[in-house]
Design an enzyme around this catalytic site. Structure first.
Site, short mmCIF file in Angstrom:
data_model
loop_
_atom_site.label_atom_id
_atom_site.label_comp_id
_atom_site.label_asym_id
_atom_site.label_seq_id
_atom_site.Cartn_x
_atom_site.Cartn_y
_atom_site.Cartn_z
N THR A 3 57.20 -20.61 -12.03
CA THR A 3 55.84 -20.77 -11.51
C THR A 3 55.24 -19.43 -11.07
O THR A 3 55.92 -18.41 -11.02
CB THR A 3 55.83 -21.75 -10.32
N ASP A 4 53.95 -19.48 -10.71
CA ASP A 4 53.20 -18.27 -10.30
C ASP A 4 53.12 -18.16 -8.78
O ASP A 4 52.16 -17.64 -8.25
CB ASP A 4 51.78 -18.33 -10.86
N SER B 287 51.44 -16.25 -3.56
CA SER B 287 50.71 -16.58 -4.78
C SER B 287 50.64 -15.32 -5.63
O SER B 287 50.16 -14.28 -5.16
CB SER B 287 49.29 -17.08 -4.46
N ARG B 288 51.12 -15.40 -6.85
CA ARG B 288 51.14 -14.21 -7.70
C ARG B 288 49.78 -13.94 -8.36
O ARG B 288 49.63 -12.96 -9.08
CB ARG B 288 52.24 -14.34 -8.76
N VAL B 289 48.83 -14.82 -8.13
CA VAL B 289 47.45 -14.57 -8.59
C VAL B 289 46.68 -13.87 -7.48
O VAL B 289 45.87 -12.98 -7.71
CB VAL B 289 46.78 -15.88 -9.02
#
Length: 502
Positions: free
Chosen positions: A338-339, A364-366
């Site tokens: 997951t991101d 959160s990688r965004v």
């Protein structure tokens, strides 16, 4: 009765013309054994993985194990009528589920059959449950927020449309509550929601549907339920079926949110199926391809490029941990796919911090790409302030002689955590979140008692909505805190504080 020769000749000629000389070759085998949702078949040499197998009594199965002397098949119906020696044939088709607008607002099982007592669903389209994930060239970057309505998430672990964000934590820490709040918050935002229940009690699924009905969320939501009494084979295909139903809308250019609740039970169901098929067990008795089980599912979440419609599928998988151990096999697998993850902590939950989001383990990688600029500006120092507060609070409990700077940091941290507390089924719009965090970050709450921070925030929001709705609209439309908007916001906060203090 006399028949004329011409009539007899015409009938014979017609029968000859209609006679079909074509032959059809069928791959037919025989049942060697059946039980526990599994059947072993002999004679299906041309069967392919994932192909549907039809038994002579009408039961449908799906080929899973292709061995030298037999084919292992999972049954998508009851195995009570399957007997040794019964014939079965290959169909040349893969397992597909019904898709379309007619499913919205309904509760169905993974086979697409309605289970809400509201009659049949008439759909004209189907889609295979297994399909390849969109390629790199078919995707575009995640830059549009998908608001959950929960301050702790939208501010520090934002979710974008097309992202895969894991919700992880022990049982009874509020994982499903976050998912339901997110669905409720999509009302009026043109997002279709799919909720996939895997291995849950039927009463729990009924309660979830009742809650979504109460808040008007079933108007844009589909529930795909594989309850605890369903066989392991049906629980195994449940998330793939739900994903196909959601992908149909994504391919039409729509924004879709899908929730898998939860993938821990899905992995357990797949382990049961694999052991029954006599596949070699690995770590924790899971088969060797358990990583591929979830990666091929979650990779189907994407934001498509504008050239192929620009639709998006946002996935919120849920995984249950044991005693907060995120280093266990399935949690680490899904974290790596997951991101980012939202980690819910038991200690925070029982201390009254709800939602019990652990700021340190959640990520959160965004990141800021999935936030409006106003939120990004305000939430920037939030994580640092909370981390400093937690560190100082540990040392402050050992002594009372604190300097003024430390005392102020502790006071502000207490009030920040209080702002992150939120009642269930009470999501905030993004402009409301900006106002609440602005007051906390800029020290307006320092003179407010900690226990009254929640009441103060509610009163402030009501005051601004009633007296200066144009300000809220401008925050949402402009998307950032311009000097003019910030000046108006300060004036409104100060005016409300005079009334509050009076």
């Amino acid at each position: 009765m006399k028949l004329k020769p011409e009539e007899i000749t015409a009938v014979i000629r017609e029968r000859i013309e209609q006679y079909d000389l074509s032959t059809a070759e069928e791959n037919v085998g025989y049942v060697l054994s059946a039980g526990d949702g599994i059947a072993r078949l002999y004679g299906l040499q041309d069967a392919v993985y994932g192909e549907l197998i039809e038994f002579e009594n009408g039961t449908i199965g799906m080929a899973m194990n292709l061995e030298e002397d037999n084919v292992g098949c999972i049954l998508l119906g009851s195995d009570r009528e399957i007997k040794e020696g019964m014939t079965a044939k290959c169909t040349g088709r893969v397992f597909s589920v019904p898709v379309g607008e007619e499913l919205i607002g309904r509760v169905v099982d993974p086979l697409g059959n309605p289970i809400d007592g509201r009659g049949p669903i008439n759909t004209s389209e189907t889609r295979p449950i297994e399909s390849p994930a969109p390629g790199i060239l078919e995707r575009q970057g995640v830059d549009t927020p998908l608001q959950t309505g929960i301050i702790a998430i939208d501010a520090m672990t934002p979710i974008g449309r097309g992202q895969r964000e894991l919700i992880i934590g022990d049982r009874q820490t509020g994982k499903t509550a976050i998912a339901l709040d997110t669905i409720i918050n999509q009302k009026g935002k043109d997002v279709i929601c799919v909720y996939n229940a895997i291995g849950q009690k039927a009463s729990s699924v009924a309660a979830i549907k009742s809650t979504l009905d109460h808040y008007g969320a079933m108007e844009y939501t589909l529930i795909v339920a594989s309850t605890a009494d369903a066989s392991s084979t049906v629980q195994y295909i449940a998330p793939y079926a739900a994903c196909s139903m959601a992908e149909h809308f994504m391919r039409q250019g729509k924004d879709v949110l899908i929730i898998y609740d939860d993938l821990s039970k899905h992995a357990v169901a797949y382990r049961a199926v694999s052991l029954l098929l006599k596949r070699a067990p690995g770590r924790e008795a899971y088969p060797g391809d358990v990583f591929y089980l979830h990666s091929r599912l979650l990779e189907r979440a994407a934001r498509l490029s504008d050239a192929i419609g620009g639709g998006s599928l946002t996935a919120l998988p849920i995984v249950e941990t044991q005693a907060g151990d995120i280093s266990a096999y399935i949690p680490t697998n899904v974290i790596s796919i997951t991101d980012g993850q939202i980690f819910l902590e038991t200690e925070l939950f029982y201390s009254g911090q709800r939602p019990a989001v652990n700021v340190g383990f959640s990520v959160s990688r965004v990141g800021g790409d999935a936030q409006i600029k106003a939120m990004k500006k305000i939430a920037g120092p939030l994580r640092i302030n909370l981390a400093q507060y937690r560190e100082m609070a540990v040392f402050a409990q050992f002594g009372s002689d604190l300097d003024e700077v430390t005392r102020n940091k502790l006071m502000q941290g207490e009030r920040l955590f209080e702002c992150l507390k939120q009642p269930q089924y009470h999501p905030y719009e993004v402009e409301d979140q900006v106002v609440i965090l602005y007051t906390a970050i800029n020290g307006y709450l320092m003179d407010i008692e900690t226990r009254r921070v929640g009441a103060f925030n509610q009163g402030l929001l009501q005051y601004i909505h009633s007296s200066d709705q144009a300000l809220m609209d401008s925050i949402l439309e402009v998307g950032q805190l311009t000097p003019e908007i910030e000046a108006k916001l300060k004036a409104d906060i100060e005016a409300f504080m005079k009334d509050w203090n009076a």
